[in-house]
Scaffold this motif. Structure first.
Motif: not given
Ligand code: NAP
Length: 281
Positions: A45-72
């Motif tokens: 998930d973390v690696s997919y997230e990094k790749s999404i954020i990089k792609n978003c930055d490159n194209i002009g899409i904002k991204s915001k991560v909402f990380e929560r505990d796995v036991n939420i």
């Protein structure tokens, strides 16, 4: 030697179109924004997230991560998604799956606003696909496979297309998209008998088992077009598709590589759906 159907050119074309749409939205003070909801720190998930954020930055899409505990608790996750649904500055919501086993995915799917459902989790959006309406959000992987077929001008009308997968994220929606293009579709799965015979008769075969190098030369012939959606590690820990690429590329007609095939288009599809969501809000 097979024609190698690479994903990067397809992704680049999708990005070009997206750039124009993003510029147009900017004229109306709109910036497409993706909310990523991640539970825990699964390395995939973390690696997919990094790749999404990089792609978003490159194209002009904002991204915001909402990380929560796995036991939420399910209620807390519902609360977060409901907040994001209401937030005017969030265009699309992506919740990483699979969710931890204590969370009822059915409830979460139904909580995401269908208007912000860029990963096509909500039953209403999936229903549209099953009704043959392909103008809304679609599950990203099957849509990426369709974009590959379209880009490389592979005829589908009246053709025999075999999909080896019957999951709701890949095989079933893909079958509907292929039907929409007037293909004659066969869905295969783990209980299918004589798989070799079925794949050998097909014009196009989409494989998505998740078993590295499963499909060797006995499944195909010189006319076969192989679209490989599978991603897993082979015996040597190397990323591999379901197709035994080194054995198949000398004999089949066309084949998508892994990595560098369908998977490299998937993120572009996701981002194009964030742009679509921003246009619709
Ligand atoms: P899944 O739910 O495990 O589905 C696998 C499918 O393969 C099932 O329908 C299963 O049949 C079938 N299958 C398993 N063994 C078989 C066999 N020996 N013969 C025929 N069919 C067999 O997995 P998924 O989530 O759909 O993902 C499938 C693959 O796609 C994975 O490798 C995943 O990593 C990859 N994927 C790629 C992307 C991308 O962007 N490229 C995105 C998502 C997923 P049953 O239904 O009978 O069990």
């Amino acid at each position: 030697m097979a024609e190698i159907l690479k994903g990067n050119v397809v992704a680049a074309q999708i990005k070009e179109k997206m750039k124009k749409d993003i510029e147009e939205l900017a004229k109306h003070d709109k910036i497409p924004t993706l909310a990523i909801v991640r539970l825990g720190n699964n390395p995939g998930d973390v690696s997919y997230e990094k790749s999404i954020i990089k792609n978003c930055d490159n194209i002009g899409i904002k991204s915001k991560v909402f990380e929560r505990d796995v036991n939420i608790k399910t209620e807390e996750l519902i609360e977060l998604i409901e907040e994001l649904n209401k937030h005017d500055n969030i265009s699309g919501i992506l919740v990483f799956r699979p969710l931890p086993s204590h969370i009822d995915e059915e409830i979460i799917r139904n909580t995401i606003s269908p208007l912000k459902d860029v990963d096509c989790m909500h039953p209403l959006n999936l229903e549209r696909i099953f009704e043959g309406d392909m103008d809304g959000f679609a599950p990203c992987t099957p849509k990426a496979a369709m974009e590959m077929l379209k880009h490389y001008k592979i005829p589908l009308e009246g053709k025999n297309v075999v999909v080896v997968n019957r999951s709701m994220v890949v095989g079933k929606p893909l079958a509907m998209m292929l039907l929409k293009e007037n293909a004659t579709v066969t869905i295969c799965h783990s209980r299918t008998k004589n798989l070799e015979e079925i794949t050998n008769r097909a014009d196009v075969v989409v494989v998505a088992l998740g078993k590295a190098k499963f499909f060797d030369e006995k499944y195909f012939n010189e006319n076969s077009i192989v679209i490989d959606v599978g991603v897993s590690l082979d015996q040597n820990g190397k990323l591999s598709g379901d197709a035994y690429y080194d054995k198949l590329s000398p004999i089949v007609n066309k084949i998508t590589p892994v990595p560098g095939g369908v998977g490299s288009v998937t993120t572009s599809i996701l981002l194009s759906q964030v742009v679509l969501a921003c246009k619709n809000i």
